[in-house]
Design a protein around this motif. Structure first.
Motif, short mmCIF file in Angstrom:
data_model
loop_
_atom_site.label_atom_id
_atom_site.label_comp_id
_atom_site.label_asym_id
_atom_site.label_seq_id
_atom_site.Cartn_x
_atom_site.Cartn_y
_atom_site.Cartn_z
N ARG A 195 78.17 61.79 -3.45
CA ARG A 195 76.87 60.59 -4.14
C ARG A 195 75.58 61.32 -4.97
N GLY A 210 72.09 55.98 4.14
CA GLY A 210 70.73 55.14 4.10
C GLY A 210 71.30 54.25 5.32
N ARG A 211 72.62 54.08 6.05
CA ARG A 211 72.84 53.21 6.88
C ARG A 211 72.54 53.42 8.33
N ALA A 212 71.93 52.20 9.34
CA ALA A 212 72.14 53.45 10.28
C ALA A 212 72.67 53.71 11.69
N VAL A 213 72.77 55.01 12.13
CA VAL A 213 73.65 55.53 12.79
C VAL A 213 74.06 54.78 13.96
N ASP A 242 68.23 58.36 13.42
CA ASP A 242 68.08 57.27 13.54
C ASP A 242 68.64 56.60 12.15
N ARG A 243 69.06 56.98 11.00
CA ARG A 243 69.42 56.45 10.08
C ARG A 243 70.31 58.03 8.93
N ARG A 251 70.30 59.94 3.04
CA ARG A 251 70.60 59.02 1.66
C ARG A 251 71.37 59.34 0.83
N VAL A 295 77.46 56.56 3.26
CA VAL A 295 77.24 56.12 4.82
C VAL A 295 75.85 56.28 4.49
N ARG A 335 66.13 54.03 20.28
CA ARG A 335 66.61 53.42 19.35
C ARG A 335 66.88 51.63 19.66
#
Length: 375
Positions: free
Chosen positions: A131, A286-289, A275-276, A279, A284, A349
């Protein structure tokens, strides 16, 4: 946790229950096969091996029965009382199976977790480089420099050889312990990841999930503080000349780092990163865990800590060492708190998913015929 994951957990619990029952039968019919190099379980130390074998058969079949009933009931609309009974039965069976786990799992788990932490650090660095290459390369260089510096002062290669060489001969013990932990963990994860109910217990768990999570994470501090004292001239609960034994010093510090990481991962259940994904992670970020990614490992570790913690306290009962074990190694408290914190996380969640869902997803509209009839 989605229905497919809960279905897989029930299948794993059923298969694990069958394995536990077979191991119990071997303990009765051919005790030398299972007992060779395998420490006795907590229950076997209490009631003896033949009786423990019979309990293992009953517990394994009970796990299989609970999974079978749950698989059948999930195809139909069940009452709240039935769901509560299944949940209680699953937790009781999981507790019994955990007491049948061979003793001495906590130390082995500690050494194994050191390797898992190392692999996790490497994976995190790789995702960071993907990233943000510049920042990632700087962090990689800093970590590599730290590893080289430590390697020059402490025998890191010797520790790796000791861990790998120590785990290899104990593979039968590890496989038997894993079968029990996976069976109990699957049952606990199935109950922890169950859909929310309108009961008081779930309401309390959701309301107090942050204080419970913090309390669970604080259980790591006593051991971390003691191992950190080995870097001072006043080492606690260790040899007075620990600085003159680099292998002992390295082992203690690495186990302390593993315990600190466990505390941070526990605390993570109450933080937004659970939760996420952050970034700054590649692929992965920013994606939901996935809820299962947190619930399943935490449930297995909760079972391990509860069984291992009770075993440590019982082993030192009646001696002065029981106070040390109770305070320095509070796994007996960490395990139940971790399971409670995980349930709170799963409820959080579920509530977040319901809040972010579209109104049509939260409350389905009635059929058109019903609307016309009402009009």
């Amino acid at each position: 946790m989605n229905p497919l994951t809960r279905l897989v957990l029930l299948l794993v619990a059923a298969a694990g229950g069958l394995v536990v029952a077979l191991l119990g039968a071997l303990q009765l019919l051919a005790p030398g096969v299972v007992a060779d190099g395998v420490p006795p379980s907590l229950l076997a130390a209490w009631i003896g091996m033949p009786a423990a074998g019979a309990v293992a058969i009953a517990a394994g079949l009970a796990a299989l029965a609970v999974a079978a009933v749950a698989l059948r009931e999930r195809r139909s609309v069940t009452s709240r009382r039935m769901r509560t009974m299944l949940t209680l039965m699953a937790l009781v069976v999981a507790l019994v199976v955990s007491t049948l786990t061979p003793g001495g799992t906590i130390p082995v788990a500690g050494y194994s977790f050191v390797l898992v932490v190392a692999a996790g650090v490497v994976a995190t660095l790789v995702l960071l480089v993907i990233r943000r290459p510049v920042v990632g390369l700087v962090v990689v260089a800093a970590v590599a420099g730290g590893v080289v510096l430590v390697s020059l002062r402490l025998p890191t290669g010797l520790f790796a050889q000791m861990v790998v060489g120590g785990l290899a001969p104990r593979m039968p013990f590890l496989m038997i312990a894993l079968a029990h932990l996976v069976t109990a963990g699957a049952l606990v994860a199935w109950t922890v990841g169950a859909p929310p109910t309108a009961g008081r217990f779930d309401a309390w768990a959701l309301r107090h999930r942050r204080p419970v999570t913090v309390a669970a994470a604080l259980c790591a501090l006593p051991y971390v503080a003691l191992r950190a004292s080995w870097l001072t001239p006043w080492p606690l609960f260790g040899p007075a000349d620990v600085a003159e034994h680099p292998d002992v010093l390295l082992t203690g510090l690495l186990l302390g780092c593993a315990m600190l990481t466990g505390g941070l991962l526990t605390l993570l259940l109450a933080l937004p990163w659970a939760d996420r994904f952050p970034r700054w992670l590649g692929l992965v970020g920013g994606r939901a865990v996935p809820v299962a990614l947190a619930v399943i490992p935490a449930s297995v570790v909760g079972v391990l800590f509860t069984a291992g913690g009770i075993e440590l306290v019982v082993a030192t009962a009646g001696s002065l060492g029981v106070l040390e074990v109770t305070l320095v190694f509070p796994f007996w408290l960490w395990g139940p708190l971790l399971v409670q914190a995980t349930r709170g996380y799963a409820l959080h969640r579920a509530a977040s998913a319901d809040t972010t869902a579209a109104p049509s997803e939260r409350m389905p509209r009635p059929p058109a015929s019903t609307i016309s009839e009402a009009a």
